[in-house]
Design a protein around this motif. Sequence first.
Motif, short mmCIF file in Angstrom:
data_model
loop_
_atom_site.label_atom_id
_atom_site.label_comp_id
_atom_site.label_asym_id
_atom_site.label_seq_id
_atom_site.Cartn_x
_atom_site.Cartn_y
_atom_site.Cartn_z
N VAL A 25 1.00 -1.44 -0.05
CA VAL A 25 -0.38 0.08 -0.14
C VAL A 25 0.65 1.01 0.10
N ASP A 187 -8.67 5.98 -10.60
CA ASP A 187 -7.31 4.62 -11.63
C ASP A 187 -6.36 5.16 -11.98
N GLY A 190 -1.21 3.55 -10.23
CA GLY A 190 -0.43 2.86 -9.00
C GLY A 190 -1.38 3.08 -7.96
N GLY A 191 -2.88 2.94 -8.69
CA GLY A 191 -3.68 2.02 -8.17
C GLY A 191 -5.19 3.74 -7.78
N LYS A 192 -5.11 3.97 -6.72
CA LYS A 192 -6.39 4.89 -6.74
C LYS A 192 -5.15 6.09 -5.76
N GLU A 193 -4.29 6.53 -5.75
CA GLU A 193 -3.73 7.65 -5.08
C GLU A 193 -4.05 9.11 -4.40
N THR A 332 6.26 -7.81 -10.02
CA THR A 332 5.58 -7.51 -8.61
C THR A 332 7.04 -7.60 -7.57
N ARG A 341 6.20 3.33 -12.12
CA ARG A 341 5.63 4.09 -12.16
C ARG A 341 5.94 5.23 -11.00
#
Length: 366
Positions: A25, A187, A190-193, A332, A341
């Motif tokens: 995370v 989105d 890197g995800g939802k940062e 990963t 990223r």
Amino acid sequence: MTDQEDFVRAIGEFCRREVDRKPGVPHDDELYRKLADLGWLGLSLPEEYGGGGRGMADLVLFLEETAYWRAPIGGFATTIIAAAAYEKFGSAEQKQRILPAVANGSVLSISMSEPEAGSDVGALSCRAERDGDTWVLNGQKTWCSNAHFAEHILLVARTTPGEGKHAGMTMFSVPATAGGLAIRGIDTMGGKEVNDLYLTDCVVPADAVVGTVDQGWKQLMTGLNLERMILAAVMLGTARRAFDDTLAYVRERHQFGRPIGTFQALRHRLADHATELECTRLLVHDVARKIDENPEKSLPREASMAKLKATEFAKAMALDGMQMLGGYGYATEYGMEGLLRSAVVSTVYGGTSEIQRDIIGKTYGL
């Protein structure tokens, strides 16, 4: 051993003990609170608010080292940027309420960008209108990092339209739980940062103004050195991580009966990267030292150079690292794709590389 060397060693020991180096995370609140207990989250805040009262050089060391160990403290950078604005422009009540909380682990966010106002922040249109003892905010913000777990958002809105592009802006302290504020994650790779913010008749009290009404642009400009140096330090640590991980891999990976790092093609590439890494390190730390020596002086050229150099090198190093790791660069498990990223987006946020070059050019009268 100097105090700074002791400090860096302590950070490294903490991270080796507490941080799982596999990608995870972006922000881990439990680990963040442990850093707060050590007094490190308030490192650069005044002692009267529970901070350490230390300068840019020490802040850069902390950011570099935690980035190197990939500590999941994604909320720290925006928190320190916003906290500096509260410290410089906030009321006595705002400082007393916000700054000790930051030292104890509270996360802040800062919101400037809008769908039609990115690099050109002066084009923002989110508006705030005075209504008695309150302000009513309406509009949309975007690319707001960490708003989804922040306690307060330092938001810039237009309070007096028609007074010129950079006039009539004001900073507001908006609780993330304020009525009329909707936070929706975007989105990304890197995800939802990052987030979109939708303000629909969002009411804040009159004392939510941070600083002076209509002086938001001038206030923003005073924080640019800090923002650029934070990003430069984080990307210096990221570049170091990418270099060390690549070096370890090419030493251990055998093909054609020998370590692949012994082939001239890779050996020379690593030599070039090692040289660039040292140049970047010297530049970033030198600018940090100059800022500490001249705390009241604006250093736009030097800060932009540090941000430009560190972010572009981190991107180049991580990209080449992926190439040298071959297929493992995309896994990963090895983490190089995560470093890439992080590095790629760093050349966009906080002022794109093109904007940094423009700023540097202007300091030479161009």
